[in-house]
Motif scaffolding. Sequence first.
Motif, PDB file in Angstrom:
ATOM      1  N   GLU A  26       0.845  -1.210   0.000  1.00  0.00           N
ATOM      2  CA  GLU A  26       0.000   0.000   0.000  1.00  0.00           C
ATOM      3  C   GLU A  26       0.874   1.253   0.000  1.00  0.00           C
ATOM      4  OE1 GLU A  26      -3.001   2.224  -0.567  1.00  0.00           O
ATOM      5  OE2 GLU A  26      -3.510   0.134  -0.165  1.00  0.00           O
ATOM      6  N   LYS A  27       1.970   1.240   0.769  1.00  0.00           N
ATOM      7  CA  LYS A  27       2.879   2.390   0.796  1.00  0.00           C
ATOM      8  C   LYS A  27       3.541   2.601  -0.567  1.00  0.00           C
ATOM      9  CE  LYS A  27       3.917   1.999   5.705  1.00  0.00           C
ATOM     10  NZ  LYS A  27       4.949   1.708   6.701  1.00  0.00           N
ATOM     11  N   GLN A  28       3.932   1.497  -1.203  1.00  0.00           N
ATOM     12  CA  GLN A  28       4.548   1.591  -2.531  1.00  0.00           C
ATOM     13  C   GLN A  28       3.546   2.155  -3.544  1.00  0.00           C
ATOM     14  OE1 GLN A  28       7.729   0.954  -3.530  1.00  0.00           O
ATOM     15  NE2 GLN A  28       8.281   0.602  -1.390  1.00  0.00           N
ATOM     16  N   ARG A  86       9.778  15.311  -7.455  1.00  0.00           N
ATOM     17  CA  ARG A  86       9.767  15.964  -6.141  1.00  0.00           C
ATOM     18  C   ARG A  86       8.900  15.144  -5.173  1.00  0.00           C
ATOM     19  NH1 ARG A  86       9.544  20.686  -7.901  1.00  0.00           N
ATOM     20  NH2 ARG A  86       7.304  20.904  -8.091  1.00  0.00           N
ATOM     21  N   VAL A  87       7.763  14.649  -5.661  1.00  0.00           N
ATOM     22  CA  VAL A  87       6.895  13.780  -4.857  1.00  0.00           C
ATOM     23  C   VAL A  87       7.686  12.560  -4.385  1.00  0.00           C
ATOM     24  CG1 VAL A  87       4.981  12.132  -5.075  1.00  0.00           C
ATOM     25  CG2 VAL A  87       4.673  14.496  -5.809  1.00  0.00           C
ATOM     26  N   ALA A  88       8.483  11.994  -5.290  1.00  0.00           N
ATOM     27  CA  ALA A  88       9.278  10.818  -4.922  1.00  0.00           C
ATOM     28  C   ALA A  88      10.266  11.144  -3.810  1.00  0.00           C
ATOM     29  CB  ALA A  88      10.016  10.269  -6.143  1.00  0.00           C
ATOM     30  N   LEU A  89      10.925  12.282  -3.911  1.00  0.00           N
ATOM     31  CA  LEU A  89      11.890  12.672  -2.881  1.00  0.00           C
ATOM     32  C   LEU A  89      11.189  12.910  -1.541  1.00  0.00           C
ATOM     33  CD1 LEU A  89      14.162  15.057  -4.971  1.00  0.00           C
ATOM     34  CD2 LEU A  89      14.652  12.689  -4.256  1.00  0.00           C
ATOM     35  N   GLU A  90      10.026  13.528  -1.581  1.00  0.00           N
ATOM     36  CA  GLU A  90       9.254  13.740  -0.352  1.00  0.00           C
ATOM     37  C   GLU A  90       8.828  12.401   0.249  1.00  0.00           C
ATOM     38  OE1 GLU A  90       6.102  16.212  -1.789  1.00  0.00           O
ATOM     39  OE2 GLU A  90       7.391  17.994  -1.920  1.00  0.00           O
ATOM     40  N   TRP A  91       8.410  11.481  -0.605  1.00  0.00           N
ATOM     41  CA  TRP A  91       7.982  10.156  -0.158  1.00  0.00           C
ATOM     42  C   TRP A  91       9.139   9.427   0.536  1.00  0.00           C
ATOM     43  CZ3 TRP A  91       9.336   5.120  -1.564  1.00  0.00           C
ATOM     44  CH2 TRP A  91       8.446   4.124  -1.179  1.00  0.00           C
ATOM     45  N   VAL A  92      10.333   9.514  -0.053  1.00  0.00           N
ATOM     46  CA  VAL A  92      11.518   8.891   0.556  1.00  0.00           C
ATOM     47  C   VAL A  92      11.791   9.521   1.913  1.00  0.00           C
ATOM     48  CG1 VAL A  92      14.033   8.638   0.364  1.00  0.00           C
ATOM     49  CG2 VAL A  92      12.551   8.148  -1.620  1.00  0.00           C
ATOM     50  N   SER A  93      11.713  10.837   2.010  1.00  0.00           N
ATOM     51  CA  SER A  93      11.946  11.517   3.295  1.00  0.00           C
ATOM     52  C   SER A  93      10.937  11.066   4.339  1.00  0.00           C
ATOM     53  CB  SER A  93      11.848  13.032   3.117  1.00  0.00           C
ATOM     54  OG  SER A  93      12.924  13.499   2.366  1.00  0.00           O
ATOM     55  N   GLU A  94       9.684  10.936   3.936  1.00  0.00           N
ATOM     56  CA  GLU A  94       8.649  10.455   4.864  1.00  0.00           C
ATOM     57  C   GLU A  94       8.984   9.036   5.351  1.00  0.00           C
ATOM     58  OE1 GLU A  94       5.035  10.719   2.632  1.00  0.00           O
ATOM     59  OE2 GLU A  94       5.162  12.913   2.477  1.00  0.00           O
ATOM     60  N   ARG A  95       9.422   8.200   4.461  1.00  0.00           N
ATOM     61  CA  ARG A  95       9.754   6.817   4.816  1.00  0.00           C
ATOM     62  C   ARG A  95      10.947   6.783   5.779  1.00  0.00           C
ATOM     63  NH1 ARG A  95       7.858   2.594   1.685  1.00  0.00           N
ATOM     64  NH2 ARG A  95       8.394   1.489   3.597  1.00  0.00           N
ATOM     65  N   GLU A  96      11.934   7.629   5.519  1.00  0.00           N
ATOM     66  CA  GLU A  96      13.094   7.696   6.395  1.00  0.00           C
ATOM     67  C   GLU A  96      12.692   8.159   7.782  1.00  0.00           C
ATOM     68  OE1 GLU A  96      15.665  10.263   4.164  1.00  0.00           O
ATOM     69  OE2 GLU A  96      16.559   8.591   3.053  1.00  0.00           O
TER      70      GLU A  96
END
Length: 136
Positions: free
Chosen positions: A103-105, A123-133
């Motif tokens: 679901e997260k992916q 940019r969405v991808a980078l934000e998503w990675v930051s959220e995951r971190e």
Amino acid sequence: MLFVSILTSDRERDPELWATLWQGGAPDGLQFVAVYNLQHNMRVFVINADPPQSIGWLDRLNAVGTIVTTPAFDHTQGWSDALARDIDGFTERLVQRFGAEGEKQAELRRRAMNAANPFAARRVALEWVSEREAEG
């Protein structure tokens, strides 16, 4: 097991290539699924090797070029989903396979689909990675 090999060899060495390929039998369980000649000096082999160790037989082609072989995993459906923009089908398959992580992916893909342009999607991808971190 499925493998993909890329052979780079000078076309003027094709007689040596064919002689090397035809000399000696391949091991049982090694079969070409597809072979593609690309422009220039490259060929792509899709190979089924069972047992996987039988793929080593192709090393003989290094005598007339350079062959690089790697396991291949079929993700055709996911890539096709992206082209068709079938986020619901994609999400369903991911959740079935990976549960909450799926679901997260899928959420990354959904957010990227709704971005205004490719720059915003990255940019969405980078934000998503930051959220995951931040989740740990």
